[in-house]
Motif scaffolding. Structure first.
Motif, PDB file in Angstrom:
ATOM      1  N   ALA A 239       0.837  -1.214   0.000  1.00  0.00           N
ATOM      2  CA  ALA A 239       0.000   0.000   0.000  1.00  0.00           C
ATOM      3  C   ALA A 239       0.862   1.249   0.000  1.00  0.00           C
ATOM      4  O   ALA A 239       0.573   2.231  -0.718  1.00  0.00           O
ATOM      5  N   GLU A 240       1.927   1.240   0.816  1.00  0.00           N
ATOM      6  CA  GLU A 240       2.826   2.386   0.855  1.00  0.00           C
ATOM      7  C   GLU A 240       3.475   2.604  -0.499  1.00  0.00           C
ATOM      8  O   GLU A 240       3.589   3.745  -0.980  1.00  0.00           O
ATOM      9  N   GLU A 241       3.944   1.474  -1.086  1.00  0.00           N
ATOM     10  CA  GLU A 241       4.586   1.591  -2.400  1.00  0.00           C
ATOM     11  C   GLU A 241       3.586   2.080  -3.449  1.00  0.00           C
ATOM     12  O   GLU A 241       3.940   2.870  -4.333  1.00  0.00           O
ATOM     13  N   ARG A 242       2.343   1.616  -3.341  1.00  0.00           N
ATOM     14  CA  ARG A 242       1.320   2.045  -4.293  1.00  0.00           C
ATOM     15  C   ARG A 242       1.052   3.532  -4.131  1.00  0.00           C
ATOM     16  O   ARG A 242       0.937   4.286  -5.124  1.00  0.00           O
ATOM     17  N   HIS A 244       3.080   5.700  -2.833  1.00  0.00           N
ATOM     18  CA  HIS A 244       4.265   6.424  -3.277  1.00  0.00           C
ATOM     19  C   HIS A 244       4.326   6.484  -4.798  1.00  0.00           C
ATOM     20  O   HIS A 244       4.645   7.539  -5.375  1.00  0.00           O
ATOM     21  N   ALA A 245       3.967   5.367  -5.441  1.00  0.00           N
ATOM     22  CA  ALA A 245       3.969   5.342  -6.915  1.00  0.00           C
ATOM     23  C   ALA A 245       2.918   6.298  -7.471  1.00  0.00           C
ATOM     24  O   ALA A 245       3.164   7.030  -8.449  1.00  0.00           O
ATOM     25  N   ASN A 246       1.740   6.278  -6.831  1.00  0.00           N
ATOM     26  CA  ASN A 246       0.684   7.188  -7.292  1.00  0.00           C
ATOM     27  C   ASN A 246       1.100   8.641  -7.115  1.00  0.00           C
ATOM     28  O   ASN A 246       0.821   9.503  -7.972  1.00  0.00           O
ATOM     29  N   ALA A 247       1.783   8.899  -5.995  1.00  0.00           N
ATOM     30  CA  ALA A 247       2.235  10.280  -5.770  1.00  0.00           C
ATOM     31  C   ALA A 247       3.264  10.686  -6.813  1.00  0.00           C
ATOM     32  O   ALA A 247       3.251  11.818  -7.314  1.00  0.00           O
ATOM     33  N   GLU A 248       4.161   9.775  -7.139  1.00  0.00           N
ATOM     34  CA  GLU A 248       5.171  10.062  -8.150  1.00  0.00           C
ATOM     35  C   GLU A 248       4.519  10.308  -9.506  1.00  0.00           C
ATOM     36  O   GLU A 248       4.896  11.234 -10.244  1.00  0.00           O
ATOM     37  N   VAL A 249       3.525   9.460  -9.826  1.00  0.00           N
ATOM     38  CA  VAL A 249       2.832   9.621 -11.117  1.00  0.00           C
ATOM     39  C   VAL A 249       2.109  10.961 -11.168  1.00  0.00           C
ATOM     40  O   VAL A 249       2.139  11.700 -12.164  1.00  0.00           O
ATOM     41  N   GLY A 250       1.425  11.284 -10.039  1.00  0.00           N
ATOM     42  CA  GLY A 250       0.710  12.571  -9.990  1.00  0.00           C
ATOM     43  C   GLY A 250       1.659  13.742 -10.133  1.00  0.00           C
ATOM     44  O   GLY A 250       1.357  14.745 -10.788  1.00  0.00           O
ATOM     45  N   LYS A 251       2.811  13.627  -9.494  1.00  0.00           N
ATOM     46  CA  LYS A 251       3.793  14.688  -9.561  1.00  0.00           C
ATOM     47  C   LYS A 251       4.312  14.860 -10.978  1.00  0.00           C
ATOM     48  O   LYS A 251       4.440  16.001 -11.478  1.00  0.00           O
ATOM     49  N   ARG A 252       4.580  13.730 -11.617  1.00  0.00           N
ATOM     50  CA  ARG A 252       5.068  13.788 -13.008  1.00  0.00           C
ATOM     51  C   ARG A 252       3.987  14.389 -13.931  1.00  0.00           C
ATOM     52  O   ARG A 252       4.302  15.180 -14.840  1.00  0.00           O
ATOM     53  N   ILE A 253       2.740  13.969 -13.708  1.00  0.00           N
ATOM     54  CA  ILE A 253       1.646  14.514 -14.556  1.00  0.00           C
ATOM     55  C   ILE A 253       1.526  16.017 -14.351  1.00  0.00           C
ATOM     56  O   ILE A 253       1.355  16.801 -15.315  1.00  0.00           O
ATOM     57  N   HIS A 254       1.631  16.418 -13.101  1.00  0.00           N
ATOM     58  CA  HIS A 254       1.520  17.856 -12.804  1.00  0.00           C
ATOM     59  C   HIS A 254       2.652  18.623 -13.468  1.00  0.00           C
ATOM     60  O   HIS A 254       2.428  19.708 -14.047  1.00  0.00           O
ATOM     61  N   LEU A 255       3.847  18.063 -13.382  1.00  0.00           N
ATOM     62  CA  LEU A 255       4.982  18.720 -14.027  1.00  0.00           C
ATOM     63  C   LEU A 255       4.802  18.777 -15.550  1.00  0.00           C
ATOM     64  O   LEU A 255       5.147  19.781 -16.199  1.00  0.00           O
ATOM     65  N   GLU A 256       4.284  17.675 -16.105  1.00  0.00           N
ATOM     66  CA  GLU A 256       4.068  17.635 -17.560  1.00  0.00           C
ATOM     67  C   GLU A 256       3.023  18.666 -17.977  1.00  0.00           C
ATOM     68  O   GLU A 256       3.172  19.364 -19.000  1.00  0.00           O
ATOM     69  N   VAL A 257       1.977  18.785 -17.170  1.00  0.00           N
ATOM     70  CA  VAL A 257       0.919  19.774 -17.478  1.00  0.00           C
ATOM     71  C   VAL A 257       1.479  21.188 -17.409  1.00  0.00           C
ATOM     72  O   VAL A 257       1.225  22.051 -18.276  1.00  0.00           O
TER      73      VAL A 257
END
Length: 280
Positions: A239-242, A244-257
């Motif tokens: 769950a923690e890894e998930r 953390h992965a979701n947070a990383e993905v969200g961060k990358r999407i935000h940066l891409e946007v």
């Protein structure tokens, strides 16, 4: 006392036989015998009853196959001479018999006076060894060992000489009864001990089996707890890894946007500047 009395009578009998007539015998009366007693003895030694007994004793003496080397010493004296001054114990019957029936030859070596004495010694030695080696609760006495090997004789113990009385049959029967009762009690005790040992062994095996079963149950319980704890830990980490992965993905999407918006804004500004330049 009995031996001395017999020796005294034998000395008087030899003195009687030394002379041929009663007159000579009366004239050579021993100093330690009264005249009336000596007359009675002369009559007694010359009687037919005494001659019958004397001849019988001579024949019995000739049949004796074992000879001793004690001389004038009694068997009791020889046996007493073997007593240990420290422990007070007398040597075993086989060793006493060896002293009584051996002599030293010209070379100073002990030899048996006759083969029968040597054979009896071997039998005595065998019985003594058996009594010492086996675990016997009531071992035989020295007199009983002699009676077993030499046989019984009314009035005295063979191998001990005169004066030593054999054990009474009633005492021997009583000892045998005690021995039998003791043996029976020992058998019962051994059987009871065997039964107790068997039950104790069964209880040990039962306790061991129960302890093993409880240990296996406890092991299974702890193993299930460990497995459950491990699964929970794995789920938590997943769950923690998930997250953390979701947070990383969200961060990358935000940066891409943000990057795309910046690029679009920059492109828009460039077009606006171009349009203003054309208007002027």
């Amino acid at each position: 006392m009995q031996r001395l009395f017999r020796a005294w009578k034998a000395r008087l009998s030899r003195l009687y036989s030394k002379y041929n007539t009663n007159e000579e015998r009366l004239s050579h009366r021993p100093e330690d015998v009264e005249l009336e007693d000596w007359k009675y003895l002369i009559q007694y030694f010359g009687s037919q009853d005494f001659k019958v007994v004397s001849d019988r004793n001579k024949r019995n003496r000739e049949k004796q196959i074992t000879k001793h080397t004690c001389g004038t010493r009694s068997f009791a004296e020889v046996e007493e001479s073997t007593r240990n001054p420290i422990t007070g114990e007398i040597d075993t019957p086989d060793k006493v018999w060896e002293i009584q029936h051996t002599r030293k030859d010209d070379r100073g070596e002990l030899v048996w006076v006759d083969s029968q004495s040597q054979q009896i010694h071997g039998q005595l030695q065998e019985v003594v060894t058996q009594q010492q080696s086996e675990e016997i609760e009531h071992p035989m006495t020295r007199d009983e060992i002699l009676s077993i090997v030499l046989g019984e004789r009314t009035g005295y113990v063979r191998g001990k000489g005169y004066g030593k009385k054999p054990p009474k049959k009633s005492n021997m029967q009583h000892a045998n009864i005690e021995s039998s009762v003791s043996s029976a009690m020992e058998i019962v005790h051994q059987e009871m001990q065997a039964e107790m040992d068997r039950k104790l062994q069964e209880e040990r095996e039962q306790m061991a089996a129960e302890l093993k079963r409880n240990m296996e149950l406890e092991f299974q319980r702890k193993l299930a707890e460990e497995r459950e704890h491990a699964n929970a830990e794995v789920q938590r980490k997943l769950a923690e890894e998930r997250e953390h992965a979701n947070a990383e993905v969200g961060k990358r999407i935000h940066l891409e946007v943000d990057k795309r918006m910046y690029e679009q804004f920059a492109s828009f500004m460039i077009r606006m500047q171009q349009q203003q330049g054309q208007s002027t």
